[in-house]
Design an enzyme around this catalytic site. Structure first.
Site, PDB file in Angstrom:
ATOM      1  N   LYS A   1      23.627-109.708   7.067  1.00  0.00           N
ATOM      2  CA  LYS A   1      23.626-108.586   7.700  1.00  0.00           C
ATOM      3  C   LYS A   1      22.659-107.358   7.492  1.00  0.00           C
ATOM      4  O   LYS A   1      21.936-106.817   8.196  1.00  0.00           O
ATOM      5  CB  LYS A   1      25.014-108.185   8.062  1.00  0.00           C
ATOM      6  CG  LYS A   1      25.294-106.757   8.800  1.00  0.00           C
ATOM      7  CD  LYS A   1      26.786-106.670   8.793  1.00  0.00           C
ATOM      8  CE  LYS A   1      27.515-105.864   7.656  1.00  0.00           C
ATOM      9  NZ  LYS A   1      27.026-104.263   7.629  1.00  0.00           N
TER      10      LYS A   1
ATOM     11  N   ARG B   1      26.739 -97.463  11.976  1.00  0.00           N
ATOM     12  CA  ARG B   1      25.977 -96.465  10.928  1.00  0.00           C
ATOM     13  C   ARG B   1      24.539 -96.797  10.766  1.00  0.00           C
ATOM     14  O   ARG B   1      23.950 -95.949  10.220  1.00  0.00           O
ATOM     15  CB  ARG B   1      26.954 -96.252   9.828  1.00  0.00           C
ATOM     16  CG  ARG B   1      26.632 -95.105   9.074  1.00  0.00           C
ATOM     17  CD  ARG B   1      27.482 -94.807   7.998  1.00  0.00           C
ATOM     18  NE  ARG B   1      27.126 -93.391   7.082  1.00  0.00           N
ATOM     19  CZ  ARG B   1      26.146 -93.199   6.587  1.00  0.00           C
ATOM     20  NH1 ARG B   1      25.416 -94.268   5.934  1.00  0.00           N
ATOM     21  NH2 ARG B   1      26.158 -92.056   6.028  1.00  0.00           N
TER      22      ARG B   1
ATOM     23  N   ASP C   1      32.970 -93.459   7.704  1.00  0.00           N
ATOM     24  CA  ASP C   1      33.526 -94.447   8.447  1.00  0.00           C
ATOM     25  C   ASP C   1      35.030 -94.861   7.559  1.00  0.00           C
ATOM     26  O   ASP C   1      35.251 -94.137   6.705  1.00  0.00           O
ATOM     27  CB  ASP C   1      32.896 -95.651   8.745  1.00  0.00           C
ATOM     28  CG  ASP C   1      32.293 -96.249   7.593  1.00  0.00           C
ATOM     29  OD1 ASP C   1      32.855 -95.923   6.433  1.00  0.00           O
ATOM     30  OD2 ASP C   1      31.365 -97.045   7.661  1.00  0.00           O
TER      31      ASP C   1
ATOM     32  N   ILE D   1      31.486 -96.628  -5.760  1.00  0.00           N
ATOM     33  CA  ILE D   1      30.308 -96.325  -4.632  1.00  0.00           C
ATOM     34  C   ILE D   1      30.756 -95.783  -3.326  1.00  0.00           C
ATOM     35  O   ILE D   1      30.378 -94.535  -3.033  1.00  0.00           O
ATOM     36  CB  ILE D   1      29.725 -97.644  -4.095  1.00  0.00           C
ATOM     37  CG1 ILE D   1      29.326 -98.531  -5.268  1.00  0.00           C
ATOM     38  CG2 ILE D   1      28.459 -97.404  -3.126  1.00  0.00           C
ATOM     39  CD1 ILE D   1      28.409 -98.014  -6.325  1.00  0.00           C
TER      40      ILE D   1
HETATM   41  N1  EPU Z   1      25.118 -91.579  -0.270  1.00  0.00           N
HETATM   42  C1  EPU Z   1      25.154 -89.727  -0.516  1.00  0.00           C
HETATM   43  N2  EPU Z   1      23.943 -89.338   0.249  1.00  0.00           N
HETATM   44  C2  EPU Z   1      23.103 -90.218   0.659  1.00  0.00           C
HETATM   45  C3  EPU Z   1      23.270 -91.476   0.845  1.00  0.00           C
HETATM   46  C4  EPU Z   1      24.278 -92.288   0.377  1.00  0.00           C
HETATM   47  O1  EPU Z   1      25.890 -89.107  -0.831  1.00  0.00           O
HETATM   48  O2  EPU Z   1      21.919 -89.890   1.350  1.00  0.00           O
HETATM   49  C5  EPU Z   1      26.439 -92.058  -0.812  1.00  0.00           C
HETATM   50  C6  EPU Z   1      27.313 -92.500   0.103  1.00  0.00           C
HETATM   51  O3  EPU Z   1      28.231 -91.675   0.669  1.00  0.00           O
HETATM   52  C7  EPU Z   1      28.003 -93.641  -0.600  1.00  0.00           C
HETATM   53  C8  EPU Z   1      26.899 -93.900  -1.872  1.00  0.00           C
HETATM   54  O4  EPU Z   1      25.839 -93.134  -1.633  1.00  0.00           O
HETATM   55  O5  EPU Z   1      28.960 -93.020  -1.395  1.00  0.00           O
HETATM   56  C9  EPU Z   1      26.152 -95.512  -1.628  1.00  0.00           C
HETATM   57  O6  EPU Z   1      25.667 -95.497  -0.095  1.00  0.00           O
HETATM   58  P1  EPU Z   1      24.443 -96.285   0.065  1.00  0.00           P
HETATM   59  O7  EPU Z   1      23.269 -95.280   0.880  1.00  0.00           O
HETATM   60  O8  EPU Z   1      23.985 -97.043  -1.282  1.00  0.00           O
HETATM   61  O9  EPU Z   1      25.047 -97.282   1.328  1.00  0.00           O
HETATM   62  P2  EPU Z   1      24.564 -97.467   2.589  1.00  0.00           P
HETATM   63  O10 EPU Z   1      23.255 -97.678   2.840  1.00  0.00           O
HETATM   64  O11 EPU Z   1      25.316 -96.366   3.437  1.00  0.00           O
HETATM   65  C10 EPU Z   1      24.663-100.032   2.571  1.00  0.00           C
HETATM   66  C11 EPU Z   1      25.567-101.139   3.151  1.00  0.00           C
HETATM   67  C12 EPU Z   1      27.029-101.241   2.823  1.00  0.00           C
HETATM   68  C13 EPU Z   1      27.160-101.417   1.285  1.00  0.00           C
HETATM   69  C14 EPU Z   1      26.218-100.323   0.483  1.00  0.00           C
HETATM   70  C15 EPU Z   1      26.428-100.398  -0.805  1.00  0.00           C
HETATM   71  C16 EPU Z   1      24.040-101.446   5.011  1.00  0.00           C
HETATM   72  C17 EPU Z   1      24.369-101.220   6.639  1.00  0.00           C
HETATM   73  N3  EPU Z   1      25.286-101.123   4.583  1.00  0.00           N
HETATM   74  O12 EPU Z   1      25.272 -98.968   2.745  1.00  0.00           O
HETATM   75  O13 EPU Z   1      27.499-102.315   3.371  1.00  0.00           O
HETATM   76  O14 EPU Z   1      28.420-101.231   0.863  1.00  0.00           O
HETATM   77  O15 EPU Z   1      24.962-100.161   0.981  1.00  0.00           O
HETATM   78  O16 EPU Z   1      25.538-101.570  -1.166  1.00  0.00           O
HETATM   79  O17 EPU Z   1      23.402-101.705   4.613  1.00  0.00           O
HETATM   80  C18 EPU Z   1      29.027-103.437   4.833  1.00  0.00           C
HETATM   81  O18 EPU Z   1      28.264-104.344   4.881  1.00  0.00           O
HETATM   82  O19 EPU Z   1      30.376-103.620   5.080  1.00  0.00           O
HETATM   83  C19 EPU Z   1      28.646-102.207   4.175  1.00  0.00           C
HETATM   84  C20 EPU Z   1      29.457-101.115   4.023  1.00  0.00           C
END
Ligand code: EPU
Length: 431
Positions: free
Chosen positions: A25, A95, A119, A334
């Protein structure tokens, strides 16, 4: 009278057999956004049949693309001129649609994407996305609930991420491929899904090197072309079945995912007493086999960015701890709200105490079936798997969360020998 769907699992199952996992996904959604970068027809194969993909298809349609979903194949016709706005209604439901920001900015010179908000796993900021795009010359701010960005032509920049954010790495990477000059992203995310995205971008004409390491180098190009790409297998779904096998003392072959992509998780299962075999060398389709013939031993788990233990597997780690022999210390690094589902796990009799970002789980030989509520994709799957280790039946409500990330979840459970079904009940039967 409104009716709602539940997943009912019957305890006492032993997962055994073979299961094939579709594409990830969290890769396919970004590959769809990448298709915006090259006008013409891109085809993405091995996509999972889940609702998040359907929503992303709608996001792309509103931007002007024609999108066809046919089994695991997504065909995207990207026009020369895109509409640069992704509206609130869709972004709120997914998101991940924030990942159209980088490609839209690069293609259109401006973008308006509704602010995605948080979320059920915690607040999720955008500061690193914003800082990175600003370094590349974008003017970026927030207006009436939208992230609004403008840049006539982005330029290359040196960007250091405070944290290896998956989403920020992807957005900056997709913006950088069409920027003037070279962009270096340091402390970049290293997930297999980033490697997959970089592979597709390079097939579209981009010049990205270093994917899979902490430093990505992107030499901007003038234009991109469409491509055909096969999505990398879903390591989180694969890991879910692997944990299920160990928790139920089963024997499962998982196809479609390289075990190296979830090595830390499989190492934990080995430490818990399981036997894990890499089948990739012997077969054309990558895969692995997990066997367990006794009660698992408790193991400590710390979630970290890849190659650390994935936060998306945290509910499975707690489920394992709940039935293991001994106490497990589980640390989440995380997402600040990832433990929100723990109360539901406790309804199944799991003994869990949380303090900040730590949880101590004391294992029991058997859990006890109960009605529980899925609060996010992974919590839903984790609760259903834990239900297999419980006496009696477990009914998981809010199954739309599971549908967002697990294709044919119940069918796959059943294929592995579990007794499970989807049932529709009147709303008031729910707790
Ligand atoms: N964060 C910030 N600022 C930013 C970006 C991120 O503070 O500008 C923080 C977030 O709040 C979080 C942490 O950094 O606490 C990690 O965020 P990250 O950007 O790595 O995650 P994401 O891109 O929002 C993706 C996956 C998640 C997965 C995470 C970590 C997608 C659509 N989602 O989220 O997957 O848990 O990486 O590996 O790719 C899921 O599939 O159920 C899911 C939540």
């Amino acid at each position: 009278m409104t009716r709602v769907e539940l997943i009912r699992v019957y305890g006492g199952a032993r997962l055994a057999g073979e299961v094939t996992v579709a594409g990830a996904k969290n890769s396919a959604l970004k590959l769809m956004a990448a298709a915006l970068l090259g006008p013409g027809r891109s085809v993405i194969e091995n996509a999972p049949a889940i609702t998040d993909i359907t929503i992303m298809a709608e996001v792309l349609r509103r931007l002007g693309c024609r999108v066809a979903l046919d089994g695991g194949t997504i065909t995207i016709d990207t026009p020369e001129t895109l509409a640069p706005e992704a509206d609130y209604d869709l972004v709120r439901r997914l998101r991940a649609s924030i990942c159209v920001l980088g490609p839209l900015l690069a293609r259109c010179g401006n973008a308006r994407v509704a602010h995605p908000g948080g979320d059920a796993i915690g607040s999720r900021g955008l500061d690193m996305h914003v800082a990175g795009l600003s370094r590349m010359g974008a003017e970026i701010g927030s207006e009436h609930g939208f992230v609004v960005a403008r840049a006539d032509r982005l330029h290359g920049a040196s960007i250091w991420l405070d944290f290896p954010s998956v989403g920020a790495t992807e957005n900056i990477l997709m913006a950088a491929v069409l920027a003037r000059g070279t962009t270096v992203i340091d402390n970049a995310a290293r997930e297999p899904e980033i490697v997959d995205l970089a592979t597709m971008l390079n097939a579209m004409g981009a010049r990205v090197s270093g994917a899979g390491s902490s430093t990505l180098t992107v030499e901007g190009v003038e234009a991109m072309r469409p491509t055909h790409h096969r999505t990398v297998g879903d390591r989180i779904v694969a890991g879910t079945w692997a944990f299920g096998a160990v928790m139920t003392r089963g024997d499962v072959i998982v196809r479609g995912v390289r075990p190296g992509n979830l090595a830390t998780a499989l190492d934990k299962l080995t430490a818990a007493g399981a036997t894990v075999a890499d089948l990739s060398g012997t077969d054309t389709v990558p895969g692995f086999r997990v066997r367990m013939d006794r009660r698992p031993t408790a193991v400590d788990v710390v979630t970290l960015p890849y190659p650390g233990f994935a936060t998306d597997m945290l509910p499975m780690a707690i489920g394992l701890g709940a039935v293991a022999d001994g106490a497990s210390l589980i640390t989440e690094n995380i997402f600040d709200g990832r433990f929100m589902f723990v109360n539901e796990m406790s309804r199944l009799g799991a003994e869990i105490r949380t303090d900040g970002h730590h949880a101590v789980v004391r294992g029991r030989d058997r859990l006890s079936g109960a009605p529980v509520r899925a609060s996010d994709i992974r919590a839903g799957a984790g609760l259903a798997i834990a239900g297999l280790c419980a006496e009696g039946t477990t009914e998981v409500s809010h199954v739309h969360h599971i549908d967002r990330g697990y294709p044919d979840f119940v069918a796959q459970l059943r294929a592995l020998g579990a007794k499970a079904e989807r049932v529709t009940v009147p709303d008031e039967d729910l707790l």
